[in-house]
Scaffold this motif. Structure first.
Motif, PDB file in Angstrom:
ATOM      1  N   GLU A   1       0.804  -1.223   0.000  1.00 28.82           N
ATOM      2  CA  GLU A   1       0.000   0.000   0.000  1.00 28.82           C
ATOM      3  C   GLU A   1       0.837   1.272   0.000  1.00 28.82           C
ATOM      4  N   SER A   2       2.032   1.219   0.553  1.00 30.54           N
ATOM      5  CA  SER A   2       2.828   2.435   0.653  1.00 30.54           C
ATOM      6  C   SER A   2       3.782   2.611  -0.514  1.00 30.54           C
ATOM      7  N   GLY A   3       3.953   1.572  -1.331  1.00 31.81           N
ATOM      8  CA  GLY A   3       4.902   1.653  -2.431  1.00 31.81           C
ATOM      9  C   GLY A   3       4.221   1.619  -3.782  1.00 31.81           C
ATOM     10  N   GLN A   4       4.883   1.004  -4.734  1.00 34.62           N
ATOM     11  CA  GLN A   4       4.343   0.863  -6.082  1.00 34.62           C
ATOM     12  C   GLN A   4       3.377  -0.313  -6.087  1.00 34.62           C
ATOM     13  N   ASN A   5       2.107  -0.020  -5.876  1.00 29.29           N
ATOM     14  CA  ASN A   5       1.091  -1.058  -5.701  1.00 29.29           C
ATOM     15  C   ASN A   5       0.890  -1.841  -7.007  1.00 29.29           C
ATOM     16  N   PRO A   6       1.215  -3.144  -7.023  1.00 29.62           N
ATOM     17  CA  PRO A   6       1.085  -3.933  -8.249  1.00 29.62           C
ATOM     18  C   PRO A   6      -0.336  -4.020  -8.776  1.00 29.62           C
ATOM     19  N   LEU A   7      -1.339  -3.964  -7.888  1.00 28.97           N
ATOM     20  CA  LEU A   7      -2.720  -4.024  -8.352  1.00 28.97           C
ATOM     21  C   LEU A   7      -3.090  -2.782  -9.157  1.00 28.97           C
ATOM     22  N   LYS A   8      -2.592  -1.624  -8.724  1.00 28.45           N
ATOM     23  CA  LYS A   8      -2.843  -0.400  -9.481  1.00 28.45           C
ATOM     24  C   LYS A   8      -2.188  -0.474 -10.858  1.00 28.45           C
ATOM     25  N   ASP A   9      -0.938  -0.929 -10.877  1.00 24.15           N
ATOM     26  CA  ASP A   9      -0.227  -1.044 -12.151  1.00 24.15           C
ATOM     27  C   ASP A   9      -0.936  -2.013 -13.090  1.00 24.15           C
ATOM     28  N   MET A  10      -1.423  -3.110 -12.545  1.00 23.58           N
ATOM     29  CA  MET A  10      -2.123  -4.117 -13.337  1.00 23.58           C
ATOM     30  C   MET A  10      -3.380  -3.529 -13.986  1.00 23.58           C
ATOM     31  N   LEU A  11      -4.161  -2.811 -13.199  1.00 22.21           N
ATOM     32  CA  LEU A  11      -5.402  -2.238 -13.703  1.00 22.21           C
ATOM     33  C   LEU A  11      -5.134  -1.234 -14.823  1.00 22.21           C
ATOM     34  N   THR A  12      -4.199  -0.335 -14.591  1.00 17.89           N
ATOM     35  CA  THR A  12      -3.888   0.670 -15.612  1.00 17.89           C
ATOM     36  C   THR A  12      -3.372   0.021 -16.891  1.00 17.89           C
ATOM     37  N   ALA A  13      -2.484  -0.952 -16.743  1.00 22.32           N
ATOM     38  CA  ALA A  13      -1.900  -1.596 -17.914  1.00 22.32           C
ATOM     39  C   ALA A  13      -2.954  -2.277 -18.774  1.00 22.32           C
ATOM     40  N   TYR A  14      -3.918  -2.927 -18.144  1.00 18.88           N
ATOM     41  CA  TYR A  14      -4.943  -3.628 -18.912  1.00 18.88           C
ATOM     42  C   TYR A  14      -5.983  -2.668 -19.489  1.00 18.88           C
ATOM     43  N   LEU A  15      -6.397  -1.689 -18.696  1.00 20.41           N
ATOM     44  CA  LEU A  15      -7.424  -0.763 -19.161  1.00 20.41           C
ATOM     45  C   LEU A  15      -6.941   0.105 -20.316  1.00 20.41           C
ATOM     46  N   THR A  16      -5.651   0.420 -20.337  1.00 18.50           N
ATOM     47  CA  THR A  16      -5.111   1.263 -21.405  1.00 18.50           C
ATOM     48  C   THR A  16      -4.675   0.456 -22.620  1.00 18.50           C
ATOM     49  N   GLY A  17      -4.707  -0.874 -22.502  1.00 20.74           N
ATOM     50  CA  GLY A  17      -4.280  -1.703 -23.616  1.00 20.74           C
ATOM     51  C   GLY A  17      -2.786  -1.908 -23.693  1.00 20.74           C
ATOM     52  N   ALA A  18      -2.054  -1.429 -22.683  1.00 21.42           N
ATOM     53  CA  ALA A  18      -0.600  -1.583 -22.692  1.00 21.42           C
ATOM     54  C   ALA A  18      -0.192  -3.046 -22.527  1.00 21.42           C
TER      55      ALA A  18
END
Length: 433
Positions: free
Chosen positions: A395-412
């Motif tokens: 929660e305090s660092g680079q949250n992998p769940l956030k990165d996962m969501l953005t990567a998939y939603l943007t098509g990256a």
């Protein structure tokens, strides 16, 4: 509600630098004795600001001291700003407070450092038969109980009743399919307005994703002995990710795909009058009302729908636990104090304050509140994040769940790539890397 959300979104990792910092205890267990313990002496209690109203603590302390005249209570209200370091220092000392309030995602980390007393044998004294599983799990580490649920809150779908009525939606959605159908009706009615959003859903709202993940039968991670292994690359995790994208695409939300619900503050966006729904906590309605004072009367709530009709999705329970420091000099009085605070009488007072009571399944005190009542019912199907001592790293660092969501939603990234990368990153964080 804003206060408890800080706990759920910003817990720092705990590091007690030396092996001896927990004092002479070290095992994490309270001293055992078959002899009756006399309750007397000073009892220092740390509760956080906003957790318990003065009327509750005044009545609690009077009742406790009337029953235990040999005890003097030193009650100290703590501020959230800086509490992490203050607790770390206090728990490492030989003279900590006797009762403390901890964020429920903090508890396993402190328990792993052997600075909290093991209260497993006292669970029944604290009304343990009525604890919600999600709250119990948040205070459990390595199979032992190191905390007692104090209170909690969780998310629900907050919506504009007037917009639903105008769109011909007569009952709140009770399944994913009905939710998507409601979005279609709202778009048909209000879609000519380019600023309108049937559902405001930020791309990195990982607390919302957790509901979809658990509803699919998946989980964030599984216990492997004292450690945890990430399970974000499972078919269930991918199905949850795909449903998240389906909601985003169907609603045409203008929320950023690379940020969360706090940036920008979603309640403020809702208060602007162009949003029909968002996933949030009851307290966010009051925040929205700062923009539009009339919005409170226009807002209703329903539980986050699940894939099966009539069965809501599980929700993340955020809140606080009560714990006894291992080096407390008055553990007998501390247990008696928590026993009284966890009783039906005082848990009802907690519920009247708008929170889900931690040690009681009686939510009748919330029944008259249109938002809190829905929240409390949904809490019965609540869950906790993994009770890993390293969860703070997530929660305090680079949250992998956030990165996962953005990567998939943007098509990256594809679903396989996004979940696979998140799984690897989460494994490292849970391992303490």
């Amino acid at each position: 509600m804003k206060r408890w959300m800080k706990l759920a979104t910003g817990i720092a990792a705990i590091s007690l630098a030396t092996a001896g910092c927990a004092g002479s205890g070290g095992s994490g267990e309270a001293p055992a004795s078959n002899a009756p313990q006399q309750i007397s002496g000073d009892l220092t209690v740390w509760l956080m600001t906003g957790s318990a109203p003065d009327t509750l603590t005044s009545a609690l302390h009077k009742e406790f001291q009337d029953a235990n005249p040999g005890v003097k209570i030193k009650y100290e209200i703590q501020q959230w700003n800086g509490i992490q370091q203050k607790l770390t220092t206090a728990l490492a000392s030989q003279t900590p407070p006797d009762v403390i309030e901890l964020g429920n995602t903090q508890t396993p980390a402190f328990a792993s450092e052997s600075v909290l007393a093991d209260v497993t044998d006292s669970v029944n004294d604290f009304n343990g038969a009525q604890w919600l599983k999600g709250l119990k799990d948040s205070a459990t580490f390595d199979g032992k109980q190191y905390g007692v649920p104090f209170y909690a809150a969780n998310r629900e779908v907050l919506y504009r009743k007037d917009m639903f009525e105008q769109a011909g939606i007569t009952t709140p959605p009770a399944s994913n399919d009905e939710w998507l159908a409601a979005i279609d009706k709202l778009k048909t009615k209000f879609g000519s307005d380019p600023e309108f959003q049937p559902l405001y859903l930020p791309g990195q709202y990982w607390y919302a994703y957790l509901s979809f993940l658990w509803d699919q039968g998946g989980d964030i991670a599984k216990a492997d002995g004292k450690k945890f292994k990430s399970t974000l690359n499972t078919p269930e995790a991918k199905a949850a990710l795909e449903f998240y994208k389906k909601l985003v695409d169907a609603s045409g939300t203008k929320a950023p795909k690379d940020n969360d619900e706090a940036n920008p503050q979603q309640s403020g966006i809702y208060g602007g009058g162009k949003v029909a729904m968002f996933i949030g906590t009851p307290g966010e309605v009051a925040t929205a009302a700062k923009t539009d004072p009339t919005i409170k009367d226009k807002t209703g709530a329903f539980a986050v729908p699940g894939k099966s009709a009539g069965k809501s999705a599980p929700v993340f329970l955020g809140g606080s636990n009560l714990a006894i420091p291992l080096n407390s000099k008055n553990q007998a009085a501390a247990k008696a104090y928590i026993k009284l605070l966890s009783s039906q009488k005082y848990q009802t007072e907690i519920a009247k304050g708008g929170f889900v009571p931690g040690t009681s399944t009686d939510i009748s005190a919330l029944s008259s509140d249109p938002y809190a009542s829905v929240m409390a019912k949904a809490a019965q199907n609540g869950r906790a994040v993994p009770s890993s001592p390293n969860w703070g790293n997530v929660e305090s660092g680079q949250n992998p769940l956030k990165d996962m969501l953005t990567a998939y939603l943007t098509g990256a990234k594809s679903a396989d790539q996004a979940t696979g990368d998140a799984n690897s990153a989460l494994d490292k964080l849970l391992a303490g890397s």
